[in-house]
Design a protein around this motif. Structure first.
Motif, PDB file in Angstrom:
ATOM      1  N   ASP A 135       0.662  -1.373   0.072  1.00 31.00           N
ATOM      2  CA  ASP A 135       0.004   0.094   0.083  1.00 31.00           C
ATOM      3  C   ASP A 135       0.874   1.189   0.074  1.00 31.00           C
ATOM      4  OD1 ASP A 135      -2.170  -1.744   0.260  1.00 31.00           O
ATOM      5  OD2 ASP A 135      -2.177  -1.474   2.413  1.00 31.00           O
ATOM      6  N   GLY A 136       1.867   1.229  -0.747  1.00 34.09           N
ATOM      7  CA  GLY A 136       2.834   2.580  -0.822  1.00 34.09           C
ATOM      8  C   GLY A 136       3.715   2.515   0.185  1.00 34.09           C
ATOM      9  N   ASP A 137       3.847   1.717   1.008  1.00 35.66           N
ATOM     10  CA  ASP A 137       5.073   1.641   2.200  1.00 35.66           C
ATOM     11  C   ASP A 137       5.750   0.810   2.079  1.00 35.66           C
ATOM     12  OD1 ASP A 137       3.672   4.006   3.700  1.00 35.66           O
ATOM     13  OD2 ASP A 137       2.203   2.353   4.852  1.00 35.66           O
ATOM     14  N   LEU A 138       7.186   0.998   2.122  1.00 37.12           N
ATOM     15  CA  LEU A 138       8.205   0.304   2.032  1.00 37.12           C
ATOM     16  C   LEU A 138       8.753   0.073   3.396  1.00 37.12           C
ATOM     17  CD1 LEU A 138      10.303  -1.186  -0.177  1.00 37.12           C
ATOM     18  CD2 LEU A 138      11.811   0.812   0.140  1.00 37.12           C
ATOM     19  N   ILE A 139       8.635  -1.195   3.762  1.00 32.96           N
ATOM     20  CA  ILE A 139       9.297  -1.696   5.173  1.00 32.96           C
ATOM     21  C   ILE A 139      10.337  -2.541   5.229  1.00 32.96           C
ATOM     22  CG2 ILE A 139       8.517  -2.729   7.362  1.00 32.96           C
ATOM     23  CD1 ILE A 139       5.475  -1.970   5.860  1.00 32.96           C
ATOM     24  N   GLN A 140      11.516  -2.067   5.734  1.00 34.26           N
ATOM     25  CA  GLN A 140      12.757  -2.929   5.582  1.00 34.26           C
ATOM     26  C   GLN A 140      12.363  -3.960   6.839  1.00 34.26           C
ATOM     27  OE1 GLN A 140      16.559  -1.070   6.029  1.00 34.26           O
ATOM     28  NE2 GLN A 140      17.618  -2.862   6.865  1.00 34.26           N
ATOM     29  N   VAL A 141      12.199  -5.107   6.485  1.00 28.60           N
ATOM     30  CA  VAL A 141      12.261  -6.343   7.440  1.00 28.60           C
ATOM     31  C   VAL A 141      13.534  -6.863   8.001  1.00 28.60           C
ATOM     32  CG1 VAL A 141      11.508  -8.656   7.639  1.00 28.60           C
ATOM     33  CG2 VAL A 141      10.196  -7.172   6.080  1.00 28.60           C
ATOM     34  N   SER A 142      14.635  -7.144   7.063  1.00 30.87           N
ATOM     35  CA  SER A 142      15.795  -7.490   7.810  1.00 30.87           C
ATOM     36  C   SER A 142      16.500  -6.424   8.353  1.00 30.87           C
ATOM     37  CB  SER A 142      16.775  -8.213   6.415  1.00 30.87           C
ATOM     38  OG  SER A 142      16.846  -7.068   5.721  1.00 30.87           O
ATOM     39  N   VAL A 143      17.476  -6.677   9.277  1.00 31.10           N
ATOM     40  CA  VAL A 143      18.292  -5.846  10.163  1.00 31.10           C
ATOM     41  C   VAL A 143      19.749  -6.094   9.710  1.00 31.10           C
ATOM     42  CG1 VAL A 143      19.003  -4.904  12.379  1.00 31.10           C
ATOM     43  CG2 VAL A 143      16.624  -5.677  12.075  1.00 31.10           C
ATOM     44  N   ASP A 144      20.321  -4.992   9.000  1.00 25.92           N
ATOM     45  CA  ASP A 144      21.851  -5.074   8.496  1.00 25.92           C
ATOM     46  C   ASP A 144      22.712  -5.520   9.899  1.00 25.92           C
ATOM     47  OD1 ASP A 144      20.883  -4.060   6.330  1.00 25.92           O
ATOM     48  OD2 ASP A 144      21.911  -2.089   6.573  1.00 25.92           O
ATOM     49  N   HIS A 145      23.759  -6.335   9.625  1.00 25.76           N
ATOM     50  CA  HIS A 145      24.705  -6.593  10.413  1.00 25.76           C
ATOM     51  C   HIS A 145      25.920  -5.836   9.933  1.00 25.76           C
ATOM     52  CE1 HIS A 145      22.476 -10.636  10.652  1.00 25.76           C
ATOM     53  NE2 HIS A 145      22.048  -9.971  11.754  1.00 25.76           N
ATOM     54  N   THR A 146      25.894  -4.637  10.330  1.00 29.00           N
ATOM     55  CA  THR A 146      27.092  -3.682   9.964  1.00 29.00           C
ATOM     56  C   THR A 146      27.368  -2.985  11.276  1.00 29.00           C
ATOM     57  OG1 THR A 146      25.346  -2.122   9.554  1.00 29.00           O
ATOM     58  CG2 THR A 146      26.095  -3.251   7.751  1.00 29.00           C
ATOM     59  N   VAL A 147      28.568  -2.318  11.019  1.00 26.96           N
ATOM     60  CA  VAL A 147      29.169  -1.231  12.127  1.00 26.96           C
ATOM     61  C   VAL A 147      27.970  -0.119  12.321  1.00 26.96           C
ATOM     62  CG1 VAL A 147      30.961   0.249  12.878  1.00 26.96           C
ATOM     63  CG2 VAL A 147      31.508  -1.716  12.025  1.00 26.96           C
ATOM     64  N   ALA A 148      27.577   0.235  11.153  1.00 27.15           N
ATOM     65  CA  ALA A 148      26.410   1.383  11.221  1.00 27.15           C
ATOM     66  C   ALA A 148      25.172   1.070  12.036  1.00 27.15           C
ATOM     67  CB  ALA A 148      26.182   1.883   9.956  1.00 27.15           C
ATOM     68  N   GLN A 149      24.793  -0.242  11.603  1.00 29.24           N
ATOM     69  CA  GLN A 149      23.563  -0.388  12.452  1.00 29.24           C
ATOM     70  C   GLN A 149      23.832  -0.767  13.864  1.00 29.24           C
ATOM     71  OE1 GLN A 149      20.282  -0.872  11.095  1.00 29.24           O
ATOM     72  NE2 GLN A 149      19.658  -1.264  13.227  1.00 29.24           N
ATOM     73  N   GLU A 150      24.984  -1.305  14.167  1.00 26.55           N
ATOM     74  CA  GLU A 150      25.608  -1.412  15.501  1.00 26.55           C
ATOM     75  C   GLU A 150      25.405  -0.067  16.481  1.00 26.55           C
ATOM     76  OE1 GLU A 150      29.156  -3.483  16.490  1.00 26.55           O
ATOM     77  OE2 GLU A 150      27.705  -5.128  16.487  1.00 26.55           O
ATOM     78  N   MET A 151      25.902   0.769  15.671  1.00 25.87           N
ATOM     79  CA  MET A 151      26.022   2.332  16.361  1.00 25.87           C
ATOM     80  C   MET A 151      24.778   2.670  16.662  1.00 25.87           C
ATOM     81  SD  MET A 151      29.694   3.963  14.855  1.00 25.87           S
ATOM     82  CE  MET A 151      29.091   3.819  13.103  1.00 25.87           C
ATOM     83  N   VAL A 152      23.857   2.672  15.472  1.00 28.41           N
ATOM     84  CA  VAL A 152      22.227   3.265  15.932  1.00 28.41           C
ATOM     85  C   VAL A 152      21.704   2.234  16.963  1.00 28.41           C
ATOM     86  CG1 VAL A 152      20.159   3.260  14.544  1.00 28.41           C
ATOM     87  CG2 VAL A 152      22.371   4.008  13.366  1.00 28.41           C
ATOM     88  N   ASP A 153      21.900   0.982  16.929  1.00 29.35           N
ATOM     89  CA  ASP A 153      21.270   0.176  17.907  1.00 29.35           C
ATOM     90  C   ASP A 153      21.840   0.608  19.196  1.00 29.35           C
ATOM     91  OD1 ASP A 153      20.034  -1.202  16.046  1.00 29.35           O
ATOM     92  OD2 ASP A 153      21.263  -2.744  16.072  1.00 29.35           O
ATOM     93  N   GLY A 155      22.687   3.332  20.181  1.00 33.73           N
ATOM     94  CA  GLY A 155      22.248   4.977  20.526  1.00 33.73           C
ATOM     95  C   GLY A 155      23.395   5.936  20.221  1.00 33.73           C
ATOM     96  N   GLU A 156      24.515   5.512  19.669  1.00 32.49           N
ATOM     97  CA  GLU A 156      25.771   6.479  19.663  1.00 32.49           C
ATOM     98  C   GLU A 156      25.483   7.347  18.399  1.00 32.49           C
ATOM     99  OE1 GLU A 156      29.437   3.866  19.069  1.00 32.49           O
ATOM    100  OE2 GLU A 156      28.373   2.496  20.192  1.00 32.49           O
ATOM    101  N   LEU A 157      24.839   7.074  17.249  1.00 34.95           N
ATOM    102  CA  LEU A 157      24.603   7.655  16.189  1.00 34.95           C
ATOM    103  C   LEU A 157      23.176   7.710  15.649  1.00 34.95           C
ATOM    104  CD1 LEU A 157      27.983   6.860  13.967  1.00 34.95           C
ATOM    105  CD2 LEU A 157      27.521   8.909  15.382  1.00 34.95           C
ATOM    106  N   THR A 158      22.793   8.806  14.825  1.00 28.50           N
ATOM    107  CA  THR A 158      21.498   8.416  14.230  1.00 28.50           C
ATOM    108  C   THR A 158      21.759   7.497  12.941  1.00 28.50           C
ATOM    109  OG1 THR A 158      21.789  10.490  12.810  1.00 28.50           O
ATOM    110  CG2 THR A 158      20.610  10.771  15.035  1.00 28.50           C
ATOM    111  N   ALA A 159      20.574   7.262  12.299  1.00 27.58           N
ATOM    112  CA  ALA A 159      20.669   6.354  11.038  1.00 27.58           C
ATOM    113  C   ALA A 159      21.359   7.367   9.756  1.00 27.58           C
ATOM    114  CB  ALA A 159      19.378   5.742  10.821  1.00 27.58           C
ATOM    115  N   GLU A 160      20.997   8.464   9.931  1.00 28.02           N
ATOM    116  CA  GLU A 160      21.721   9.475   9.134  1.00 28.02           C
ATOM    117  C   GLU A 160      23.385   9.750   9.150  1.00 28.02           C
ATOM    118  OE1 GLU A 160      21.497  10.512   5.438  1.00 28.02           O
ATOM    119  OE2 GLU A 160      19.609  10.305   6.589  1.00 28.02           O
TER     120      GLU A 160
END
Ligand code: MN
Length: 256
Positions: A135-153, A155-160
């Protein structure tokens, strides 16, 4: 000839209708991504390792995964366990051939599970992704196994901010580099009209979610859509191999 009740001899029509496209991009010399396009199991793998070992790793992973997942699977944890066989196969191939030492691969796989409530099981190791478009929404299901994702998880950095981090793209988990790997599995209820997108990071690093969503909306034919997504990534630089698998969910109407 009129149709009579009780004359249903064909299999239930719940299936994935799949289109796919892969390309080496505009910078790399070879394509080390692999994928598969079954009507119930779709897979994308992005190989890692020098001298084309990544190509070997991703191909072994996809081939082994196809053979390992039995029909009629209903337990998401079992789906993850069967993908361990792909990890084992890549690990053993690397151990047996010095030219393949250290090879590995990402894997993301989606399995259609028909039932009273039809679901998709989504498995993931690494930074290839599975999305659901509804319905027009793109939903990411998988969660990356990356340094970036770890830092977001953490709370060290925003996703951006994480997107711009120099080590952000480094992977924290990959298939085939150790004798055992943790496979994340997600369960998503689906219905007719939902689209499942599997892709390597060569798509998501070049094309933002908004433009991916627009292509999924605009191109109703899954094959045409997959080709368009890859073309968008190449238009934006094509710095890496690009793979897109677009799988449309068709759920057979309940019979009574
Ligand atoms: Mn890649």
């Amino acid at each position: 000839m009129t149709q009579s009740q009780g004359d249903q001899t064909t299999a239930p029509g719940t299936a994935l209708v799949v289109g796919s496209c892969t390309d080496k991009g505009r910078v790399r010399n070879a394509n080390e991504d692999s994928h598969s396009t079954g009507d119930r199991l779709v897979i994308v793998a992005d190989g890692l390792g020098g001298h084309n070992a990544g190509d070997v790793a991703s191909r072994i992973a996809v081939k082994t995964a196809i053979g390992a997942v039995p029909p009629g699977l209903e337990d998401p944890a079992a789906f993850g366990r069967h993908l361990q066989e792909a990890n084992r196969a890549v690990w053993e191939a690397a151990a047996a051939d010095p030219s393949l030492t250290g090879m590995g691969t990402t894997i993301t796989a989606a399995l259609l599970v028909p039932g009273t409530e039809t679901k998709v099981f989504v498995a993931n190791v690494g930074d290839s992704r599975t999305y659901i478009y509804r319905d027009g929404d793109l939903i990411q299901v998988s969660v990356d196994h990356t340094v970036a994702q770890e830092m977001v998880d953490n709370g060290e950095l925003t996703a951006e901010e994480a997107r711009e981090h120099p080590r952000g793209h480094m992977m924290t988990r990959a298939l085939g580099v150790e004798p055992h790997v943790k496979v994340d599995v997600f369960v998503v209820p689906v219905r007719t009209g939902d689209r499942v997108l599997l892709c390597s990071d060569g798509l998501t690093n070049e094309v933002n979610d908004e433009d991916i969503a627009e292509a999924l909306w605009r191109h109703r034919d899954p094959q045409e859509c997959a080709r368009r997504l890859v073309a968008l990534a190449n238009d934006n630089g094509g710095h890496d191999n690009i793979t897109a698998v677009v799988a449309d969910v068709r759920v057979a109407a309940a019979r009574d």
